[in-house]
Design a protein around this motif. Sequence first.
Motif: not given
Length: 620
Positions: A418-420, A465-466, A476-478, A525-531
């Motif tokens: 997934h790209y931001l 996720i980028h 810079i990219l994380f 956006a996605c509650p409960g996820s690892i993110w």
Amino acid sequence: MNEETISAHDDEQIFSEDGEKQQETKHIINSITYDYLPQDYILTDLDLSAHCVIQYSNEDDILVMIDDIYIKQRYLVCLLDGNKWLDDEVISAYICCLKEQAQLLNQNKAKVYFENPFVTRLLKQDGESGIGGPTGLTTVVKNYLDHDMIHLPINIKNSHWYLASVNFDKSEIQVHDSLCWKHSRADLILTLKGLQYHLNILKGQEVLSDRHKWKDIDFTKWKITEQLQNPIQKDSSSCGLFLLKFMEYWTGHTLSHPITQEIITSFRFKLAAVLLCWKNNRAPPTTSVEESEESDGDPSDVIMSEIPFDQKKSKELSSLSPENKYQSLMSILSNLSLHELVGGLCNYIKSINSAEALEKVWVQNSDPYPISLTLQKIQEMLNEELAMDRDCFNLVVRKIMFDDIQMVKKRRGVITKHYLDIKFWMITDFGRHPDYRKKLDVEQLAYSVRSWPGIKYSVSSCKSIHIPIQSGRDFILFILDKDTRTVYILDPTPIDPIYQRNPHAKYMHRLLWIAENLPKAMSRACPGSIWNENIFLWQQKVVHGISGYKRELSGFFVTLFMSTWEEGKVNLPFLKDGYELRKQIMGNLLTMKDNECQDNMHTGVLDFISFIRKIQDNRI
């Protein structure tokens, strides 16, 4: 060019950035040869195709045969590079065109003689060494006697071109030097001295006796007048182009048209097509040295030859219909590699300098939010001194994501990355003093990390996720990898010595900021996820071997990192230099299929894009 001629050709001018002028554009496309010297330098489809013929022909192919001037590809290709200067070959060929146009329009009432550099160089040699009697060059000088002004192209030790006009009406030598170099004009003095030797011989033969203007003249005593007081050339490579325009426009009293660096830059690219497509060019685009004529040896690079060109081949070329000739040129595109197509597309775009055209929006996409790019912004992507524009960056990221989605659809796979874009980072307002920081809009932040349109998938199911960030010119990219709970840091900018002992220190504040704001967005956006975890507690790895590039290139490299990252490493393609990277990314951006403003592009650009897409689609 008289008023009637100008009016007639104005009807044929290209207005490819104006939708109301499509009929005129079509008319030009079908007219595959130039029978006049255009004064507007907007590139047509024919011009673009001619550039391709020049760029991808063999070095020893003879592409131009006008009168006795033959030009190989390696001497014509200088016109496609703004950093190259013109040699005798190109200058001599355009002078032939000037002569033809003057005769066609019956403009030569002032009896102007256009000399070529080959002859002026011989005159200079005679001025240096002297002559003992009449030579073949004396016969050439005899032709001057029927003219009132002689244009002599002068070269300063293979470093600079300028024009010297012998004006008999004013009894002076008029100099046009685009750089206004201050020197003794030694090259001109020697050229005039050589000319004087031949005139003295003609005078002894009483050739001048019935020509009042030519009696008892001594060029070496005439006044040399500098016609320009301030330099008008802004670069170090276009002096030959200025020379040609001085020859074309100088009337003996004034310049009939304005001459600026901007005009000359456009003229360079137009000139390449004019010479290749000139009505009396007898060389087919792929004529090689061996095929050009029946002779005992190869012709020299510029030939002052008495051997006529093979009339059979000339007739065969002339017998082709305009449509077939144009299709022959356009067929070049279909045989080019992706790299060659992108190079030709970039050359086309760089050559456009119309203020109106540069302001037009060429690329626009409104999903998930509107981004618009003018031609000027696209053109600036090729400027090696400029960093990547933020809108350009965001649209390139969008293109990368859309390409991934299409590939997954074709292979019936699942979205894993997934790209931001920079919008997420900008919404957080990092870098602004807390007293002036806007209140965080969590819903807007969540919207910036939600799924991309075109396919339904959950961000929570993605493996990585980028997250790109921007600080000044630096990108810079994380990359967050949920399987290994690792944050990879990809920084293409030069290494700052202050972080030598602790490289991670440079990124701590940014990581903390991401760790604070990402869960706020992910909770919506996605509650409960690892993110939703605190990613600052994850393992952190700075990817080595990708830094040290110019800061202006960091945005381009970050998009490249995003598109090539696989299984914990970046797979960079071989790149010759940063400009190649700029070309590749710009070419990739322009092929975006969901472009809402594609109709604003020039027809020639669309042709390039069509062929590039075909190659890209075959690779998916």
